[in-house]
Design a protein around this motif. Structure first.
Motif, short mmCIF file in Angstrom:
data_model
loop_
_atom_site.label_atom_id
_atom_site.label_comp_id
_atom_site.label_asym_id
_atom_site.label_seq_id
_atom_site.Cartn_x
_atom_site.Cartn_y
_atom_site.Cartn_z
N ARG A 398 40.70 41.38 42.46
CA ARG A 398 41.14 42.64 43.04
C ARG A 398 42.21 42.31 44.05
O ARG A 398 42.03 41.44 44.92
N PHE A 422 43.76 44.04 39.80
CA PHE A 422 43.72 45.49 39.91
C PHE A 422 43.62 45.84 41.39
O PHE A 422 43.27 45.00 42.22
N TYR A 423 43.94 47.09 41.74
CA TYR A 423 44.00 47.50 43.14
C TYR A 423 42.82 48.37 43.57
O TYR A 423 42.21 48.13 44.62
N ASP A 424 42.51 49.41 42.83
CA ASP A 424 41.41 50.30 43.21
C ASP A 424 40.07 49.58 43.03
O ASP A 424 39.86 48.93 42.00
N TYR A 425 39.20 49.72 44.00
CA TYR A 425 37.89 49.07 43.92
C TYR A 425 37.00 49.90 43.01
O TYR A 425 36.20 50.73 43.46
N SER A 426 37.16 49.67 41.70
CA SER A 426 36.42 50.50 40.74
C SER A 426 35.92 49.64 39.58
O SER A 426 36.56 48.66 39.19
N THR A 428 35.73 50.60 36.47
CA THR A 428 36.60 50.79 35.31
C THR A 428 37.77 49.82 35.34
O THR A 428 38.10 49.18 34.33
N ASP A 429 38.39 49.67 36.52
CA ASP A 429 39.55 48.79 36.63
C ASP A 429 39.16 47.33 36.47
O ASP A 429 39.90 46.54 35.88
N TYR A 432 38.46 46.80 32.67
CA TYR A 432 39.73 46.78 31.94
C TYR A 432 40.46 45.46 32.13
O TYR A 432 40.99 44.88 31.18
N THR A 433 40.49 44.97 33.37
CA THR A 433 41.23 43.74 33.67
C THR A 433 40.57 42.52 33.04
O THR A 433 41.25 41.62 32.54
N LYS A 436 41.40 42.71 29.40
CA LYS A 436 42.81 42.38 29.21
C LYS A 436 43.00 40.87 29.23
O LYS A 436 43.68 40.29 28.37
#
Length: 482
Positions: A398, A422-426, A428-429, A432-433, A436
């Motif tokens: 993150r 990823f940036y948002d602490y979520s 989903t992100d 996804y990362t 990926k």
């Protein structure tokens, strides 16, 4: 110049977190730059349990602190940081630094305040020509407070400059007001412009108010801690002192973390094939199925929310559906320990959970993993991502604090970058990362090899870090005498 580096933990003698690694390495590199540097730490009981202390030289015995109300005598022992001529002084007093957990809450103010005072006594008695004291986190933050109050007119100590490094602002040392008298400090310090903090005393606040220069361990974190989200109540003071606040990225010791010579890993890593061979041996070592082209994802660290364990625990069942394996090493919150152990029971072919601290296994995991997870809620600097990249393991992070400053998002057009984030602490992100990165690992081998090479060529050596600290020392000394 002569630098006194004061820390409550120093690797390899006592290691709890990243501070110990910094304290055990940075002074060596300062010495290589031509600066005179020595280290001061408590003589913790577990040093005697794990090292041959008979080789330590007794320098002085039965000294007593000048300010602190606890007048137990202490003795000064001298040795050297391993593989160097950097002196380290161990301060010993009977019955005080005898806990297995060096940061246990019981008597921690007594231990840290007493240590801060006797560290200054040691400088005065043994190294009186010292120019600057480099202090670290709240555990030594009373040193500049002592210097600018009780020792302001002392001929030896009054001339000292100070640099305070914040390794994690989440830990501040907050205590009842009466503790100020136990430390032997004047009562007038209990006010809003000194140590007072919502009706209590805040030791780190004292360090921020009284140190000549302040830094933290990444430029991004230096900006973040001036906000309410990351400042933990001290953001106002940090804004006021912003002209004296700097960010310096930590380094790692390339002599120790060397993939070509590290004795802890299975094979030296020079090529991508070497990396895959380490992966196969790690799978065998951990009794996982040997799958050369499955993606091996790892996590090494403390099992707490700060490190993103809440996110990991909420998405792991989903990414385990892919062709991956997961290896974890660390200890922490019991709820996460229990969850991860149950996960291993449910997925024995895919998951290896190791609830312990094991430096040897850590190196093997860094060398054998494809992906290193570090989805931190906040991260002042982080060392794990640097260790991972040094061994060709691609970080998934993150983007916060030092992770912003050390991991560059891979760009398939320019072929530049060292990881994915990823940036948002979520949840989903994060998921996804991870997927990926897994896709690149399994479907774009040639690009993965480029990322591997980019990681191996990244420079996080202490030479750059040490040069930055020398400049801060000069600023602190100039500020003191201007």
């Amino acid at each position: 110049m002569k630098i006194s580096f004061v820390s409550f933990e120093v690797s390899p003698f006592v290691k709890v977190g990243g501070l110990a690694d910094v304290a055990g390495a940075l002074p060596k590199y300062l010495k290589k730059l031509g600066e005179e540097c020595y280290v001061i730490m408590p003589f913790h009981k577990n040093i005697e349990d794990n090292f041959d202390t008979s080789k330590f030289e007794i320098v002085k015995k039965d000294l007593v602190p000048d300010s602190h109300k606890y007048k137990a005598p202490f003795s000064i022992y001298k040795s050297f940081l391993p593989d160097s001529d950097v002196k380290i002084y161990f301060l010993k007093t009977e019955g005080l630094f005898d806990s297995e957990n060096v940061y246990e809450e019981e008597n921690i103010f007594l231990k840290t305040s007493y240590f801060s005072d006797i560290a200054l006594k040691t400088i005065k008695e043994i190294e009186p020509d010292t120019n600057i004291v480099h202090i670290n986190d709240w555990h030594t933050s009373l040193i500049p407070v002592y210097l600018k109050t009780n020792y302001f007119e002392d001929k030896a100590l009054g001339k000292l400059s100070t640099l305070l490094t914040i390794h994690n602002i989440g830990y501040q040392g907050v205590f009842a007001p009466e503790f100020i008298f136990q430390a032997g400090l004047p009562g007038y310090l209990f006010n809003i412009d000194a140590l007072e903090f919502y009706g209590k005393i805040n030791v780190l606040k004292g360090g921020l108010m009284f140190s000549d220069i302040i830094n933290t361990v990444s430029p991004t974190y230096a900006k973040e801690i001036q906000t309410s989200e990351y400042g933990y109540g001290l953001e106002g003071i940090l804004k006021i002192r912003s002209e004296d606040l700097y960010g310096v990225i930590n380094g790692i010791d390339y002599n120790i973390y060397n993939p070509e010579t590290d004795p802890h890993i299975f094979y030296p890593i020079r090529t991508y094939e070497d990396k895959l061979n380490n992966k196969i041996k790690l799978q065998e070592y951990l009794e996982l199925p040997i799958k050369k082209y499955s993606t091996l994802i790892s996590f090494i660290g403390r099992l707490f929310d700060q490190k993103g364990l809440d996110l990991i625990s909420n998405v792991i069942n989903y990414f385990l559906l892919a062709d991956v394996q997961f290896v974890m090493l660390g200890t922490g919150d019991k709820k996460y320990e229990r969850f991860l152990i149950s996960l291993e029971d449910s997925f024995p072919e895919k998951v290896s959970i190791n609830i312990k601290f094991d430096a040897d296994l850590a190196q093997k995991i860094y060398a054998g993993s494809d992906i290193f997870l570090m989805p931190s809620r906040y991260e002042p600097c982080g060392l794990g991502q640097m260790y991972a990249m040094r061994y060709g393991t691609i970080p998934v992070v993150r983007y916060t604090g030092g992770l912003v400053d050390t991991v560059q998002e891979y760009d398939s057009e320019t072929k530049k970058g060292t990881g994915f984030g990823f940036y948002d602490y979520s949840e989903t992100d994060l998921l996804y990362t991870i997927l990926k990165a897994t896709y690149y690992n399994q479907k774009k081998e040639e690009e993965w090899k480029i990322i591997f090479k980019n990681c191996m060529q990244a420079d996080f050596s202490y030479e750059k870090t040490a040069k930055s600290y020398v400049e801060l020392y000069k600023k602190a000394i100039a500020k003191k005498f201007n």
